[in-house]
Each structure stands twice: as C-alpha cells, then as structure tokens.
Design an enzyme around this catalytic site. Structure first.
Site, short mmCIF file in Angstrom:
data_model
loop_
_atom_site.label_atom_id
_atom_site.label_comp_id
_atom_site.label_asym_id
_atom_site.label_seq_id
_atom_site.Cartn_x
_atom_site.Cartn_y
_atom_site.Cartn_z
N HIS A 1 65.59 73.97 -4.75
CA HIS A 1 66.01 75.27 -4.33
C HIS A 1 65.08 76.43 -4.98
CE1 HIS A 1 68.07 78.92 -2.75
NE2 HIS A 1 68.47 78.25 -1.73
N ARG B 1 67.28 86.54 0.02
CA ARG B 1 65.82 86.89 0.74
C ARG B 1 66.01 87.11 2.30
NH1 ARG B 1 63.03 81.77 -0.61
NH2 ARG B 1 64.93 81.20 -1.40
O1 MEZ Z 1 71.29 74.97 3.30
C1 MEZ Z 1 71.28 75.33 2.24
O2 MEZ Z 1 70.77 74.60 1.47
C2 MEZ Z 1 71.92 76.65 1.65
C3 MEZ Z 1 72.44 77.28 2.89
C4 MEZ Z 1 71.56 77.21 0.55
C5 MEZ Z 1 71.66 78.72 0.39
O3 MEZ Z 1 70.74 79.16 -0.21
O4 MEZ Z 1 72.56 79.46 0.41
#
Ligand code: MEZ
Length: 536
Positions: free
Chosen positions: A318, A338
């Site tokens: 992420h 974002r």
């Molecule tokens: O789908 C995801 O991983 C999610 C919703 C994560 C996020 O950034 O909130």
C-alpha cells in the site's frame, strides 16, 4: 512532534501548495508506468524471491518467506493424531473468522447446512476489521459493472481471471444491498443516497464507505449475524492440516487448540478456506498494515493437500503506510486521504505523481523518490509527504474530522494535527494478490469439495488490486462459497479419512533434499525471536 529536518521540509510543502493546487500532476503513460514498476516495485527484486522445489507450483517463484513455509514440515509428522477420533462433525467447515469466513458461514447456514467456523483468534480478528477506505460497487446511474470490470482488469495488468472478476463486479451492487440490509451504516447524503468517492485507478466514484473504518463496521455486522444465528464458532483454534478421504475429496481438518496445545479432528463434507493474507510474513522486511494473524496459513494447508497457487509472486504494497511517528510505523493511511484530494509531495515540495495512480505505481513512485534522495529522513528510513491540509482547503473546514475521523485521532495521539500539517508516508505490505487457484464457482480445481474465499484466493484481481475491491471480494466470494459448500455437502458421502497426502508431501521434501528445520503453517508471527537475536 516533527523533527527539525521535517519542519524545514514542511515549509517547502506549504510554500508550493497554492501553486500545486492549480494543476493536478498528469497521469503517467503506460510506458512510464512499466519502466517505473520494473525499476522500483518490490515484485521485481529478484533477491526477494526463491524457487519452489515441491508441490503443484514446483519450479515457480514465491516470496522467500512463503517459500520457506512451503518447504517446511507438517506438525503432524512429529505430533501424531488419530483422525478417526472425531471431535466435531459438520456439513461445512469454514476455516477463518474474518469477513470472507463469516459471509460464507452466514450463507451456508441460510441454505440449511450444519456449518461451523474455526478461527485461531476471535471471530472478527482479521484484516477485514482493519480495512478503512471503502468497498467498490457500480450501483449508480453513471456507472456500470462493465466499467468496474475495465478499471479492475486494467489495474491488475490484464491478468485477472475473467470468470472471477466478472463475478466480482456483477455481484457488487447486491453485496452492498446485502450489507446495508444487515445494518452496515454506510455514509449517506441528506437524501439517503450513498456517498461515493474515487479510488486509485477508478473511472467512476464507486467507493462506498463507513467514514474511515469501513471494514470494522462491516465486520461488526457480519459478526453479529453469525452470533445471532448461533453458528458455532470455535475460537483460539487453528486448522493445521486438511484431512482428505480415500476418494481424494477434502473431508475436514486437524485442529490445534492454541491455548492447551491439544489436537482435535473436525470432519466435514465441504471445507472453505478463508484464512486471509500474509502481511505478517514481512516480505522484503517491509512493515505491514495487516492483522496479527495474517501468516498465509490457508495457502499452506491447501498447497500441502495438492491445490495449486496462482500469482503467488505478486504482492501489494500500500503506497501510504505511516513512515513517522515510529510507534505506528507501517500502519495504514487510507487511500481515502488521497481520494479526498491530498497530494503526494517530496521533501522539496514537488508533487511528483498523480495521487490516484494505481497502488503498484504509486508505491513504486514513493520508493523512487526516497531511493533517489528526495524523501524526508525519518528515524526508521524515509518517507514522502501526504499533504493533508489540502483536504480542508478543498472541501471546507471539518472535512477531515467528518470523513476520516479515525485517521485524524490516530495522528492526534502523537500531537500531529493532519488538518494543519502534512503527514509522512512510505509503502507498507498490505495484500497478497495471489493465493489458491479457484474456478468461478469458488471450488479449487484440484481437490473436490474444497473452496477458498477472500484474500486466500489468487486470480480475482490479477497482479495488482484496486482499492475497495478486497472488501468486495470477501463478501461476493464468501457468500458464494457458503452457498456452494452447503449445496455440495448435501450430495456428498465421505469415505475413509486419511492424511496420506501429508506423508507424500514429506517424501517429496526429503527427495528434494529440503530441511528447513521448521514447521508450517506458521499460525502466529514470531516477533520474540527477532528480539532475542538482537540481544545476542
Ligand atoms: O481496499 C483496500 O485495501 C482499502 C480500502 C484500503 C484503504 O486504503 O483504505
């Protein structure tokens, strides 16, 4: 709370803000993205991977840490268990008490099956609970499942299994309705319409959210439904091996009581693996946004029984994990930050990429900025700024507290007011794009009566997943797995139970000359080991 070098850099972020807000950074071309990924995405770091030497994916690569688990021994070689002494007998055994497992259990119960959940922690202790930003579904007039399919297929590098992705997008609107009817409190406007936003790589605003604790709100309702239906949940108990029968179909699992260390046997006509992800394996030493239990257990159970993996070599980092303060290093900073307009900015105040590129691209761009000296130094490495004060400028005062209250409070605990100061982020290990291979009906192709749902599945998203498609897949594939498992259980007659597949696997390990000295599945991460090593 920020250090002197950080405060110095914040001045540059503030100085460039007004000008930056006049023009959004342009989107990268396909060629630019390819070049960036190859140079900076961790999936392309050869030394992060090792060849699998045994089992259905022999000869392919997987993250080193996963390969080690695949190459490790079964607990049941040393600890003998009499599988004919049955402790639990049911139609459908669901392994995992997160969103996918709970959805499967609810639907199996609805279909009249005798269903039971086994989970190594407590029901709801899972990645579902940690999901923040939302769940996708094309349920508005300007959108369609086709559009959703195109976004996800492109975002996943055209590698998603069409039959799986088709199911995901087509059944998304009904998944939202089901959750809403269960009681999930989605964000709605004054007219009662769902508030939806963009995520990285979406062409329409189709992210439905419950502020920035969407997963916790969804899990709260699923857990209540499981408990209200009085579905048996065996907590603090891990599945450590699948049991098959003499016809080769799955017939249950050997369970381990995590408190007493006792083994038990669950006989079942169908089994759903819903054990979630692998973030706690800390691939390539990344921090993780994942729940404590995310140790790839289901992948090992299925693989040792003969079910192939798909895309096990592709991982999602992420883009925005916490880079500072160190106490919450790696925790998720939802993509919704974002979506609400915060830009990614380097130490010189430059917005070096569009804030809503797909996750693999966005993460690679952050890694590039830091690797090339344009990151901000932190006690644990470096990071880039997420310019959160922009949110209040764009949408008005109070927006942060209203739309992302959990994030706001998390930072306030460390004396950082994200309404007034930007925050520092760096990629964190978030999701396994790969997992066990299934068909559109949720069954593994290799083992009869074995189904997989949720993050343990490979192929739904291809080689990169878009935001909000994971909360969606646990519901869509969880529900379908429960329905299909209940139906199949009705027509299943079990033969004699056996663990001969374990013995065969051990022989294969020995023939390949492999001895890791470890057992798998891992069950819980061993952080204590690292501390001991550091002291020595
Ligand atoms: O789908 C995801 O991983 C999610 C919703 C994560 C996020 O950034 O909130």
């Amino acid at each position: 709370m920020f250090t002197a070098n950080m405060l110095e850099s914040i001045k540059k972020v503030e100085a460039t803000r007004e000008e930056r807000m006049k023009t959004e950074p342009r989107r990268m071309t396909a060629e630019e993205k390819d070049t960036l990924l190859k140079e900076f995405h961790p999936d392309y770091r050869e030394d992060g991977f090792a060849e699998i030497k045994v089992g259905p994916n022999k000869g392919q690569k997987a993250p080193k840490e996963l390969t080690e688990l695949i190459h490790s021994n079964s607990r049941l070689i040393k600890d003998k268990v009499d599988i004919n002494r049955v402790d639990y007998d049911c139609d459908v055994l669901v392994i995992g008490g997160g969103g996918a497992g709970s959805s499967a259990a609810i639907e199996a119960h609805e279909a009249g099956a005798d269903v039971m959940i086994v989970t190594k922690l407590r029901i709801g202790d899972a990645n579902t609970m940690m999901a923040e930003g939302g769940i996708q579904a094309a349920d508005k007039e300007n959108d369609s499942p086709v559009q959703h399919y195109l976004d996800a297929f492109g975002g996943g590098h055209f590698a998603a299994r069409p039959e799986l992705l088709r199911r995901l997008v087509m059944e998304a609107p009904d998944a939202i309705k089901w959750l809403n009817d269960l009681g999930v409190m989605f964000d709605k406007d004054e007219d009662g319409r769902m508030v939806t936003t963009h995520g990285g790589g979406t062409s329409r605003k189709r992210m439905h959210a419950c502020k920035d604790y969407s997963g916790a709100e969804i899990m709260r309702n699923l857990r209540d439904e499981v408990l209200n239906r009085k579905i048996p949940v065996v907590e603090f108990t891990s599945a450590v091996e699948l049991i098959k029968d003499d016809k080769g179909q799955v017939a249950g699992a050997v369970l381990l009581n995590m408190e007493t260390g006792d083994y038990m046997v669950a006989r079942a006509k169908t089994v759903v693996i819903a054990t979630g992800g692998a973030g706690r394996l800390h691939y390539q030493n990344f921090p993780t946004s994942n729940h404590y239990g995310a140790t790839a257990d289901g992948l090992i159970l299925g693989y040792r029984a003969g079910a192939p993996l798909l895309y096990q070599d592709t991982i999602q980092y992420h883009p925005t994990g916490v880079a500072y303060p160190s106490q919450i290093f790696g925790a998720l900073v939802t993509e919704k930050v974002r979506s609400l307009g915060a830009m990614l900015v380097n130490k010189d105040g430059e917005a070096y990429a569009h804030p809503l590129e797909t996750r693999d691209v966005s993460a690679s761009a952050i890694i590039r900025e830091c690797a090339q000296g344009r990151g901000v130094e932190t006690p644990l490495g470096s990071g880039v700024w997420l310019d959160t004060p922009m949110i209040e400028i764009l949408h008005g005062e109070g927006t942060i507290e209203k739309r992302i209250p959990a994030m706001f409070r998390m930072y306030l605990n460390y004396d950082i007011d994200m309404r007034k100061q930007p925050i520092l982020v760096y990629p964190t290990l978030h999701y396994q794009n790969g997992g066990l291979e299934i068909g559109g009906d949720g069954f593994t192709k290799a083992i009869d009566n074995l189904l997989v749902a949720g993050e343990a599945v490979g192929g739904i998203h291809g080689r990169n997943r878009l935001m909000g498609n994971s909360l969606l897949d646990i519901i869509v594939f969880g529900r379908n797995a429960g329905k299909a498992a209940a139906k199949k259980a009705k027509e299943t007659v079990l033969g004699e139970m056996t663990l001969s597949h374990i013995e065969e696997y051990e022989k294969e390990l020995a023939a390949a000359g492999i001895d890791t000295g470890k057992v798998s599945p891992m069950l819980l991460p061993n952080y204590a080991r690292h501390e001991r090593e550091e002291q020595n």
